[in-house]
Design an enzyme around this catalytic site. Structure first.
Site, mmCIF file in Angstrom:
data_model
loop_
_atom_site.group_PDB
_atom_site.id
_atom_site.type_symbol
_atom_site.label_atom_id
_atom_site.label_comp_id
_atom_site.label_asym_id
_atom_site.label_seq_id
_atom_site.Cartn_x
_atom_site.Cartn_y
_atom_site.Cartn_z
ATOM 1 N N GLY A 233 0.823 -1.200 0.000
ATOM 2 C CA GLY A 233 0.000 0.000 0.000
ATOM 3 C C GLY A 233 0.858 1.250 0.000
ATOM 4 O O GLY A 233 2.011 1.235 -0.444
ATOM 5 N N ARG A 234 0.315 2.327 0.548
ATOM 6 C CA ARG A 234 1.023 3.608 0.498
ATOM 7 C C ARG A 234 2.407 3.520 1.134
ATOM 8 O O ARG A 234 3.401 3.995 0.592
ATOM 9 C CB ARG A 234 0.193 4.685 1.209
ATOM 10 C CG ARG A 234 -1.133 5.031 0.544
ATOM 11 C CD ARG A 234 -1.806 6.137 1.330
ATOM 12 N NE ARG A 234 -3.087 6.551 0.773
ATOM 13 C CZ ARG A 234 -4.257 6.076 1.146
ATOM 14 N NH1 ARG A 234 -4.321 5.153 2.088
ATOM 15 N NH2 ARG A 234 -5.378 6.502 0.599
ATOM 16 N N ILE A 235 2.472 2.926 2.343
ATOM 17 C CA ILE A 235 3.755 2.852 3.044
ATOM 18 C C ILE A 235 4.707 1.906 2.332
ATOM 19 O O ILE A 235 5.896 2.203 2.163
ATOM 20 C CB ILE A 235 3.542 2.435 4.509
ATOM 21 C CG1 ILE A 235 2.795 3.539 5.267
ATOM 22 C CG2 ILE A 235 4.869 2.115 5.185
ATOM 23 C CD1 ILE A 235 2.344 3.154 6.655
ATOM 24 N N THR B 139 6.920 -2.667 11.319
ATOM 25 C CA THR B 139 6.505 -1.318 11.705
ATOM 26 C C THR B 139 4.995 -1.168 11.559
ATOM 27 O O THR B 139 4.486 -0.043 11.532
ATOM 28 C CB THR B 139 7.192 -0.253 10.824
ATOM 29 O OG1 THR B 139 6.913 -0.538 9.449
ATOM 30 C CG2 THR B 139 8.692 -0.237 11.052
ATOM 31 N N ARG C 106 1.838 -3.748 12.829
ATOM 32 C CA ARG C 106 1.048 -4.123 13.994
ATOM 33 C C ARG C 106 1.716 -5.311 14.686
ATOM 34 O O ARG C 106 2.138 -6.263 14.032
ATOM 35 C CB ARG C 106 -0.389 -4.507 13.606
ATOM 36 C CG ARG C 106 -1.302 -3.319 13.315
ATOM 37 C CD ARG C 106 -1.624 -2.556 14.602
ATOM 38 N NE ARG C 106 -2.544 -1.448 14.403
ATOM 39 C CZ ARG C 106 -2.191 -0.212 14.148
ATOM 40 N NH1 ARG C 106 -0.900 0.081 13.997
ATOM 41 N NH2 ARG C 106 -3.083 0.747 14.034
ATOM 42 N N GLU D 256 1.547 -3.961 24.238
ATOM 43 C CA GLU D 256 2.461 -2.853 24.479
ATOM 44 C C GLU D 256 2.159 -2.208 25.830
ATOM 45 O O GLU D 256 0.993 -1.943 26.133
ATOM 46 C CB GLU D 256 2.328 -1.816 23.362
ATOM 47 C CG GLU D 256 2.785 -2.342 22.007
ATOM 48 C CD GLU D 256 2.737 -1.296 20.905
ATOM 49 O OE1 GLU D 256 2.148 -0.220 21.114
ATOM 50 O OE2 GLU D 256 3.305 -1.556 19.835
ATOM 51 N N HIS E 32 7.222 1.953 19.458
ATOM 52 C CA HIS E 32 6.098 2.371 18.604
ATOM 53 C C HIS E 32 6.285 3.825 18.149
ATOM 54 O O HIS E 32 5.371 4.644 18.251
ATOM 55 C CB HIS E 32 4.765 2.208 19.343
ATOM 56 C CG HIS E 32 3.601 2.024 18.413
ATOM 57 N ND1 HIS E 32 2.581 1.152 18.663
ATOM 58 C CD2 HIS E 32 3.294 2.599 17.222
ATOM 59 C CE1 HIS E 32 1.686 1.200 17.686
ATOM 60 N NE2 HIS E 32 2.109 2.067 16.795
ATOM 61 N N ALA F 282 7.596 4.591 14.923
ATOM 62 C CA ALA F 282 7.766 4.706 13.472
ATOM 63 C C ALA F 282 6.888 5.782 12.865
ATOM 64 O O ALA F 282 7.274 6.439 11.892
ATOM 65 C CB ALA F 282 7.479 3.358 12.797
#
Length: 325
Positions: A152-154, A228, A230, A259, A278, A280
């Site tokens: 996807g975008r990332i 980076t 879930r 977490e 967490h 990123a």
């Protein structure tokens, strides 16, 4: 006067949100903690719920009879019972197109930290050990294969950055069609071919524990895992066993399940594992954008307008639905 309820947030204050919500004469209350029982007890007559990571479950939603809008301050929706919200006529929004640059930068930084043994060398010198030999082997990043689980975008932004430093990029996704410049592979082939595997997919029922004993066994013993996305994508006990058995070279984890994790136990205490808290998605610019856009979503809805990034348009009131793009 409308009321907004903030379940949780990882920044120092809520002044950006409070100031923007005031434009709609909306007050803002903050939960003292993010436990489900606390949220259900405190949400009360809130018209809008703002949430980061807290569990906005059916129980919490049912405890908020006036709520008509849930704003997620982030991308993923796994902490919100969207189906139940939709059944109650509650609009859910998120911000899926922010922090793309930040997460891609963080993932690439983790690749360099793992491959160039930056974290290892830093820790060793801080402990008084100055040894080049102790950091070996160190591998060239250029020419290595990066496997993207999710394009996807990332994933696409990471692909461009990785290609710019000479990496070969392959990818897998549900559509079976990778973006331009990325060779598509089935997951099993991608795992066996990659020197670095980066997880960039959402957490769903299908992807939970995607990295498990079977998939880890398909990776090269010299390969590294980067997450980076879930924490629930990874079976962390299986990852610990793979590292202990020498079936994986290392990992870099920005997200955990749960977490914060117990840092005293594997895989988190393994020197071959880089752990970041967490972060990123974080930059000064990204956080300001996120908070502003989420508050603007709430103000738009309270003002009778369809907000941006509606996840469940079927829950929009009739007039808003007609004008929703």
């Amino acid at each position: 006067m409308p009321r907004a309820f903030y379940t949780d947030y990882p920044w120092p204050d809520v002044e950006i949100e409070r100031e923007i919500l005031a434009e709609a004469d909306c007050t803002l209350d903050v939960s003292p903690d993010n436990r489900e029982e606390t949220l259900a007890d405190r949400v009360g007559d809130a018209d809008v719920i703002l949430t980061c990571w807290a569990p906005v479950t059916a129980r919490v939603i049912d405890a908020a009879p006036n709520c008509r809008h849930i704003c997620r301050t982030g991308i993923g929706l796994d902490n919100i019972d969207v189906r139940h919200a939709t059944s109650k006529g509650i609009v859910v929004t998120n911000v899926p197109d922010y922090c793309i640059e930040e997460v891609a930068e963080h993932a690439l930084a983790m690749i360099f930290a793992l491959g160039r043994k930056i974290a290892d060398g830093h820790l060793a010198t801080k402990r008084g050990h100055y040894s080049l030999v102790g950091c070996l082997p160190i591998e060239r990043i250029g020419g290595k294969t990066l496997g993207l689980v999710g394009t996807g975008r990332i994933g696409q932004r990471l692909a461009k950055k990785a290609q710019a430093v000479g990496m070969r990029v392959i990818g897998t996704n549900r559509s079976g069609a990778a973006p331009e410049g990325v060779a598509w592979r089935p997951l099993e082939e991608l795992l066996g071919e990659s020197d670095y595997v980066s997880l960039n997919c959402p957490l769903t029922e299908e992807t939970r524990d995607l990295i498990n004993p079977d998939t880890l066994a398909r990776m090269k013993p010299s390969a590294f895992l980067v997450n980076t996305s879930r924490g629930g994508l990874v079976d962390h006990d299986a990852l610990a066993r793979a590292l202990e058995g020498g079936r994986l070279a290392g990992a870099a984890l920005d997200v955990q399940d749960t977490e914060p994790p117990d840092l005293a136990r594997p895989p988190y205490n393994d020197p071959r594992v880089i752990v970041t808290p967490h972060t990123a998605f974080v930059s000064t610019e990204a956080i300001t954008e996120l908070r502003t856009r989420v508050a603007r979503q709430a103000v738009a809805f309270l003002g009778g307008h369809a907000p941006e990034q509606v996840v469940n348009p079927e829950a929009l009131p009739g007039g808003m639905r007609e004008n929703h793009g």
